[in-house]
Design a protein around this motif. Sequence first.
Motif, PDB file in Angstrom:
ATOM      1  N   MET A   1       0.829  -1.190   0.000  1.00 29.06           N
ATOM      2  CA  MET A   1       0.000   0.000   0.000  1.00 29.06           C
ATOM      3  C   MET A   1       0.875   1.256   0.000  1.00 29.06           C
ATOM      4  SD  MET A   1      -3.342  -0.320   0.050  1.00 29.06           S
ATOM      5  CE  MET A   1      -3.207  -1.512  -1.240  1.00 29.06           C
ATOM      6  N   PRO A   2       0.394   2.289  -0.653  1.00 27.59           N
ATOM      7  CA  PRO A   2       1.153   3.543  -0.663  1.00 27.59           C
ATOM      8  C   PRO A   2       1.273   4.150   0.739  1.00 27.59           C
ATOM      9  CG  PRO A   2      -0.605   3.572  -2.310  1.00 27.59           C
ATOM     10  CD  PRO A   2      -0.791   2.349  -1.486  1.00 27.59           C
ATOM     11  N   VAL A   3       2.331   4.887   0.940  1.00 28.76           N
ATOM     12  CA  VAL A   3       2.566   5.542   2.227  1.00 28.76           C
ATOM     13  C   VAL A   3       1.411   6.482   2.577  1.00 28.76           C
ATOM     14  CG1 VAL A   3       4.093   7.150   3.434  1.00 28.76           C
ATOM     15  CG2 VAL A   3       5.065   5.343   2.023  1.00 28.76           C
ATOM     16  N   GLU A   4       0.861   7.158   1.579  1.00 27.61           N
ATOM     17  CA  GLU A   4      -0.240   8.091   1.817  1.00 27.61           C
ATOM     18  C   GLU A   4      -1.461   7.369   2.360  1.00 27.61           C
ATOM     19  OE1 GLU A   4       1.311   7.741  -1.117  1.00 27.61           O
ATOM     20  OE2 GLU A   4       2.401   9.614  -1.380  1.00 27.61           O
ATOM     21  N   TYR A   5      -1.731   6.177   1.816  1.00 25.46           N
ATOM     22  CA  TYR A   5      -2.863   5.379   2.300  1.00 25.46           C
ATOM     23  C   TYR A   5      -2.628   4.934   3.742  1.00 25.46           C
ATOM     24  CZ  TYR A   5      -6.068   1.558   3.075  1.00 25.46           C
ATOM     25  OH  TYR A   5      -7.019   0.733   3.626  1.00 25.46           O
ATOM     26  N   ALA A   6      -1.426   4.489   4.033  1.00 26.54           N
ATOM     27  CA  ALA A   6      -1.098   4.074   5.403  1.00 26.54           C
ATOM     28  C   ALA A   6      -1.271   5.242   6.376  1.00 26.54           C
ATOM     29  CB  ALA A   6       0.322   3.526   5.467  1.00 26.54           C
ATOM     30  N   TRP A  45      -8.424   3.758  -3.955  1.00 29.43           N
ATOM     31  CA  TRP A  45      -7.501   4.791  -3.498  1.00 29.43           C
ATOM     32  C   TRP A  45      -7.102   5.770  -4.604  1.00 29.43           C
ATOM     33  CZ3 TRP A  45      -6.555   7.127   0.724  1.00 29.43           C
ATOM     34  CH2 TRP A  45      -5.396   7.891   0.886  1.00 29.43           C
ATOM     35  N   ARG A  46      -6.691   5.267  -5.735  1.00 33.11           N
ATOM     36  CA  ARG A  46      -6.246   6.158  -6.827  1.00 33.11           C
ATOM     37  C   ARG A  46      -7.381   7.059  -7.305  1.00 33.11           C
ATOM     38  NH1 ARG A  46      -1.226   5.051  -9.325  1.00 33.11           N
ATOM     39  NH2 ARG A  46      -0.319   3.135  -8.549  1.00 33.11           N
ATOM     40  N   ASP A  47      -8.567   6.497  -7.420  1.00 33.03           N
ATOM     41  CA  ASP A  47      -9.725   7.306  -7.832  1.00 33.03           C
ATOM     42  C   ASP A  47     -10.071   8.345  -6.765  1.00 33.03           C
ATOM     43  OD1 ASP A  47      -9.990   5.869 -10.208  1.00 33.03           O
ATOM     44  OD2 ASP A  47     -11.341   4.409  -9.281  1.00 33.03           O
ATOM     45  N   LEU A  48      -9.977   7.955  -5.508  1.00 35.13           N
ATOM     46  CA  LEU A  48     -10.275   8.902  -4.419  1.00 35.13           C
ATOM     47  C   LEU A  48      -9.303  10.079  -4.443  1.00 35.13           C
ATOM     48  CD1 LEU A  48     -11.039   6.531  -1.416  1.00 35.13           C
ATOM     49  CD2 LEU A  48     -12.649   7.991  -2.621  1.00 35.13           C
ATOM     50  N   LEU A  49      -8.034   9.795  -4.705  1.00 32.64           N
ATOM     51  CA  LEU A  49      -7.037  10.859  -4.689  1.00 32.64           C
ATOM     52  C   LEU A  49      -7.276  11.926  -5.752  1.00 32.64           C
ATOM     53  CD1 LEU A  49      -3.687   9.024  -3.923  1.00 32.64           C
ATOM     54  CD2 LEU A  49      -5.098  10.405  -2.395  1.00 32.64           C
ATOM     55  N   VAL A  50      -7.896  11.556  -6.848  1.00 32.48           N
ATOM     56  CA  VAL A  50      -8.162  12.545  -7.893  1.00 32.48           C
ATOM     57  C   VAL A  50      -9.582  13.105  -7.819  1.00 32.48           C
ATOM     58  CG1 VAL A  50      -6.419  11.621  -9.457  1.00 32.48           C
ATOM     59  CG2 VAL A  50      -8.783  10.791  -9.619  1.00 32.48           C
ATOM     60  N   SER A  51     -10.348  12.650  -6.822  1.00 30.43           N
ATOM     61  CA  SER A  51     -11.702  13.178  -6.657  1.00 30.43           C
ATOM     62  C   SER A  51     -11.639  14.571  -6.051  1.00 30.43           C
ATOM     63  CB  SER A  51     -12.543  12.242  -5.781  1.00 30.43           C
ATOM     64  OG  SER A  51     -12.143  12.322  -4.435  1.00 30.43           O
ATOM     65  N   ARG A  52     -12.751  15.250  -6.073  1.00 29.53           N
ATOM     66  CA  ARG A  52     -12.828  16.614  -5.550  1.00 29.53           C
ATOM     67  C   ARG A  52     -12.541  16.652  -4.048  1.00 29.53           C
ATOM     68  NH1 ARG A  52     -17.024  19.849  -3.618  1.00 29.53           N
ATOM     69  NH2 ARG A  52     -18.466  18.126  -3.846  1.00 29.53           N
ATOM     70  N   ASN A  53     -12.969  15.603  -3.307  1.00 21.59           N
ATOM     71  CA  ASN A  53     -12.799  15.596  -1.858  1.00 21.59           C
ATOM     72  C   ASN A  53     -12.582  14.157  -1.383  1.00 21.59           C
ATOM     73  OD1 ASN A  53     -13.012  15.831   0.934  1.00 21.59           O
ATOM     74  ND2 ASN A  53     -14.563  17.428   0.810  1.00 21.59           N
TER      75      ASN A  53
END
Length: 130
Positions: A1-6, A45-53
């Motif tokens: 998992m990416p560090v950002e997710y952790a 996760w990837r989709d959430l990161l590019v979402s508006r919020n």
Amino acid sequence: MPVEYAAFCELHRPRYLSYARVWLPDADEAADSVQEALCEVAVHWRDLLVSRNPTAEAWHILRSTVAARLRAETSAAPEPRGSGPADEDLAILHYVVGLAAPEIADVVGSDTANVAGRLRRALLHEPADW
């Protein structure tokens, strides 16, 4: 998992668990629902990161997961309304869980002024269901 997710999980898991415990008093059920929600967040996760919020989207996943688990046990489940938090959610996070408006804003992906105003409005209503 990416560090950002952790990091996201490290920050939000305790607050998510506190919220889930209000609806699911069994500690294992609450923990399982939070883990299920965080797994769903990981999948998207990837989709959430590019979402508006991203934080608001993750909150919606948590709330939907807790509601679905509660519906499986009882008819008293909170009904998800849109992707934003219900006033009832904000009141639970503030009056039951004990979070301040800035912390709630961080958890649900909103701004502090909006949360504070909605908490004042929620205070005027009877907290019968929570």
